[in-house]
Design a protein around this motif. Structure first.
Motif, PDB file in Angstrom:
ATOM      1  N   TYR A  76       0.837  -1.213   0.000  1.00  0.00           N
ATOM      2  CA  TYR A  76       0.000   0.000   0.000  1.00  0.00           C
ATOM      3  C   TYR A  76       0.868   1.258   0.000  1.00  0.00           C
ATOM      4  O   TYR A  76       0.665   2.195   0.772  1.00  0.00           O
ATOM      5  CB  TYR A  76      -0.960  -0.010   1.197  1.00  0.00           C
ATOM      6  CG  TYR A  76      -1.767  -1.283   1.286  1.00  0.00           C
ATOM      7  CD1 TYR A  76      -2.731  -1.585   0.341  1.00  0.00           C
ATOM      8  CD2 TYR A  76      -1.539  -2.207   2.312  1.00  0.00           C
ATOM      9  CE1 TYR A  76      -3.461  -2.771   0.397  1.00  0.00           C
ATOM     10  CE2 TYR A  76      -2.259  -3.398   2.374  1.00  0.00           C
ATOM     11  CZ  TYR A  76      -3.218  -3.665   1.417  1.00  0.00           C
ATOM     12  OH  TYR A  76      -3.936  -4.842   1.483  1.00  0.00           O
ATOM     13  N   ALA A  77       1.855   1.252  -0.908  1.00  0.00           N
ATOM     14  CA  ALA A  77       2.838   2.336  -0.966  1.00  0.00           C
ATOM     15  C   ALA A  77       2.176   3.671  -1.281  1.00  0.00           C
ATOM     16  O   ALA A  77       1.188   3.746  -2.018  1.00  0.00           O
ATOM     17  CB  ALA A  77       3.901   2.019  -2.010  1.00  0.00           C
ATOM     18  N   VAL A  78       2.759   4.726  -0.720  1.00  0.00           N
ATOM     19  CA  VAL A  78       2.221   6.088  -0.820  1.00  0.00           C
ATOM     20  C   VAL A  78       3.236   6.978  -1.527  1.00  0.00           C
ATOM     21  O   VAL A  78       4.441   6.891  -1.265  1.00  0.00           O
ATOM     22  CB  VAL A  78       1.906   6.650   0.578  1.00  0.00           C
ATOM     23  CG1 VAL A  78       1.414   8.096   0.482  1.00  0.00           C
ATOM     24  CG2 VAL A  78       0.884   5.777   1.295  1.00  0.00           C
ATOM     25  N   ASN A  79       2.755   7.840  -2.413  1.00  0.00           N
ATOM     26  CA  ASN A  79       3.608   8.801  -3.101  1.00  0.00           C
ATOM     27  C   ASN A  79       2.916  10.159  -3.070  1.00  0.00           C
ATOM     28  O   ASN A  79       1.790  10.289  -3.550  1.00  0.00           O
ATOM     29  CB  ASN A  79       3.847   8.359  -4.552  1.00  0.00           C
ATOM     30  CG  ASN A  79       4.963   9.126  -5.236  1.00  0.00           C
ATOM     31  OD1 ASN A  79       5.595   9.990  -4.624  1.00  0.00           O
ATOM     32  ND2 ASN A  79       5.210   8.826  -6.505  1.00  0.00           N
ATOM     33  N   VAL A  80       3.550  11.150  -2.484  1.00  0.00           N
ATOM     34  CA  VAL A  80       2.994  12.513  -2.435  1.00  0.00           C
ATOM     35  C   VAL A  80       3.585  13.299  -3.601  1.00  0.00           C
ATOM     36  O   VAL A  80       4.802  13.410  -3.737  1.00  0.00           O
ATOM     37  CB  VAL A  80       3.309  13.205  -1.100  1.00  0.00           C
ATOM     38  CG1 VAL A  80       2.726  14.618  -1.076  1.00  0.00           C
ATOM     39  CG2 VAL A  80       2.740  12.386   0.064  1.00  0.00           C
ATOM     40  N   ILE A  81       2.702  13.848  -4.437  1.00  0.00           N
ATOM     41  CA  ILE A  81       3.117  14.387  -5.737  1.00  0.00           C
ATOM     42  C   ILE A  81       2.574  15.792  -5.935  1.00  0.00           C
ATOM     43  O   ILE A  81       1.384  16.051  -5.724  1.00  0.00           O
ATOM     44  CB  ILE A  81       2.583  13.477  -6.872  1.00  0.00           C
ATOM     45  CG1 ILE A  81       3.185  12.083  -6.751  1.00  0.00           C
ATOM     46  CG2 ILE A  81       2.849  14.078  -8.242  1.00  0.00           C
ATOM     47  CD1 ILE A  81       2.473  11.044  -7.580  1.00  0.00           C
ATOM     48  N   GLY A  82       3.449  16.689  -6.352  1.00  0.00           N
ATOM     49  CA  GLY A  82       3.039  18.026  -6.771  1.00  0.00           C
ATOM     50  C   GLY A  82       3.039  18.113  -8.291  1.00  0.00           C
ATOM     51  O   GLY A  82       3.712  17.327  -8.972  1.00  0.00           O
ATOM     52  N   ILE A  83       2.276  19.049  -8.824  1.00  0.00           N
ATOM     53  CA  ILE A  83       2.194  19.251 -10.274  1.00  0.00           C
ATOM     54  C   ILE A  83       3.109  20.423 -10.643  1.00  0.00           C
ATOM     55  O   ILE A  83       2.977  21.519 -10.088  1.00  0.00           O
ATOM     56  CB  ILE A  83       0.754  19.570 -10.715  1.00  0.00           C
ATOM     57  CG1 ILE A  83      -0.226  18.525 -10.174  1.00  0.00           C
ATOM     58  CG2 ILE A  83       0.677  19.665 -12.239  1.00  0.00           C
ATOM     59  CD1 ILE A  83      -0.055  17.152 -10.727  1.00  0.00           C
ATOM     60  N   GLU A  84       4.019  20.200 -11.583  1.00  0.00           N
ATOM     61  CA  GLU A  84       4.958  21.253 -11.955  1.00  0.00           C
ATOM     62  C   GLU A  84       4.222  22.449 -12.556  1.00  0.00           C
ATOM     63  O   GLU A  84       3.146  22.322 -13.149  1.00  0.00           O
ATOM     64  CB  GLU A  84       5.994  20.710 -12.937  1.00  0.00           C
ATOM     65  CG  GLU A  84       6.989  19.773 -12.280  1.00  0.00           C
ATOM     66  CD  GLU A  84       8.162  19.447 -13.191  1.00  0.00           C
ATOM     67  OE1 GLU A  84       8.065  19.726 -14.409  1.00  0.00           O
ATOM     68  OE2 GLU A  84       9.168  18.920 -12.685  1.00  0.00           O
ATOM     69  N   PHE A  85       4.860  23.613 -12.433  1.00  0.00           N
ATOM     70  CA  PHE A  85       4.225  24.878 -12.808  1.00  0.00           C
ATOM     71  C   PHE A  85       3.765  24.895 -14.262  1.00  0.00           C
ATOM     72  O   PHE A  85       2.646  25.315 -14.573  1.00  0.00           O
ATOM     73  CB  PHE A  85       5.202  26.036 -12.552  1.00  0.00           C
ATOM     74  CG  PHE A  85       4.662  27.373 -12.963  1.00  0.00           C
ATOM     75  CD1 PHE A  85       3.706  28.023 -12.201  1.00  0.00           C
ATOM     76  CD2 PHE A  85       5.107  27.992 -14.132  1.00  0.00           C
ATOM     77  CE1 PHE A  85       3.192  29.256 -12.580  1.00  0.00           C
ATOM     78  CE2 PHE A  85       4.605  29.229 -14.519  1.00  0.00           C
ATOM     79  CZ  PHE A  85       3.644  29.859 -13.737  1.00  0.00           C
TER      80      PHE A  85
END
Length: 294
Positions: free
Chosen positions: A233-242
């Motif tokens: 149940y791996a977790v990845n926190v991701i932002g969206i590039e500008f």
């Protein structure tokens, strides 16, 4: 003499007031057909069409297992959502099992098998063990499922957003976590999902909504909390590039203008309706055939 009573016309339901709603139900949020949401905006644009958008608005789709898993995980991770009911039958093909499933759905609950309930509990535990995800979703500093409604100044269209989670501290830069369940939360797979599902458009929409609602100090950023549905149940926190959000902003603007035009005219077009679409071969096929036939 027999008197025939005409059926009563349902009273018009007033749409939710503009502003932030902390206790609006999911059903009441989605019942507002006068406003445009992020998912609706994405449905208005290619490869979909306004006709597909309108049909889905008028004909809500029945729940699917994938939809159930996502909603159940949201309930366990965020702490808000429909009731989860374990159906104690090995198979759901019997008359008794089908009746229990139907009864659960009729009251708005999500029916699950025991192993599915175990899965969403394990997913919630994995989120709580993840340093960044658990901090973003800390119950002491935020609340789930908050809705906002605002007016797009350029068109006068009502827009809406339903935040998975909003921090209670909103006097600085606002971080908006959004929880996603997926088969593969790796960077490579999530890049494809950002394109496939328009998550960059969602990020721009939520950030625009937060600013329109006066949340934070006029700076907001959406972060995806992507979690796999299989152990570990791996977790990845991701932002969206500008740059991807700039493109998304232009796409959302096109969607809002399309919605405004369709609302004004009452016409929701499908594919080409005045001129034919001339199509080439897909790029890979054209390159393959050029070598052999040109």
């Amino acid at each position: 003499m027999t008197t025939t009573l005409e059926p009563e016309t349902p009273a018009a339901v007033e749409p939710p007031a503009l502003g932030l709603h902390t206790d609006l139900s999911n059903e009441d949020y989605h019942a507002d057909k006068t406003s445009l949401s992020s998912s609706g905006a994405r449905k208005l644009l290619p490869p979909s069409t306004p006709a597909h958008f309108r049909y889905e608005q008028d004909h809500p789709q029945p729940p699917t297992k994938t939809f159930d898993y996502g909603n159940a995980a949201h309930k366990m991770v965020l702490g808000n959502g429909p009731e989860l009911v374990v159906i104690e039958h090995d198979a759901w093909t019997t008359k008794a099992a089908k009746a229990e499933v139907a009864e659960a759905r009729a009251r708005g609950a999500i029916p699950l098998k025991q192993h599915e309930m175990d899965m969403v509990n394990a997913m919630a535990d994995a989120i709580r063990r993840h340093p960044l995800a658990s901090a973003l979703l800390e119950p002491a500093y935020g609340a789930p499922e908050q809705s906002g409604f605002w007016i797009d100044e350029a068109t006068g269209i009502r827009c809406r957003v339903r935040f998975d989670w909003l921090p209670s501290q909103q006097d600085g830069r606002l971080i908006i976590p959004d929880y996603k369940t997926t088969a593969d939360a790796s960077n490579e797979a999530m890049q494809r999902d950002i394109d496939k599902h328009g998550y960059n458009q969602q990020a721009d929409w939520y950030e625009t909504g937060a600013r329109a609602l006066g949340l934070g100090d006029h700076t907001a950023e959406l972060l995806l909390i992507a979690q796999e549905k299989k152990p570990p149940y791996a977790v990845n926190v991701i932002g969206i590039e500008f740059g991807s959000r700039v493109i998304a902003g232009n796409k959302n603007r096109r969607a809002i203008e399309t919605f405004a035009q369709c609302e004004s005219t009452g016409y929701w077009p499908g594919y080409a309706d005045t001129e034919p679409n001339y199509l080439a071969l897909p790029g890979y096929a054209e390159n393959r055939d050029k070598e052999m036939y040109l």
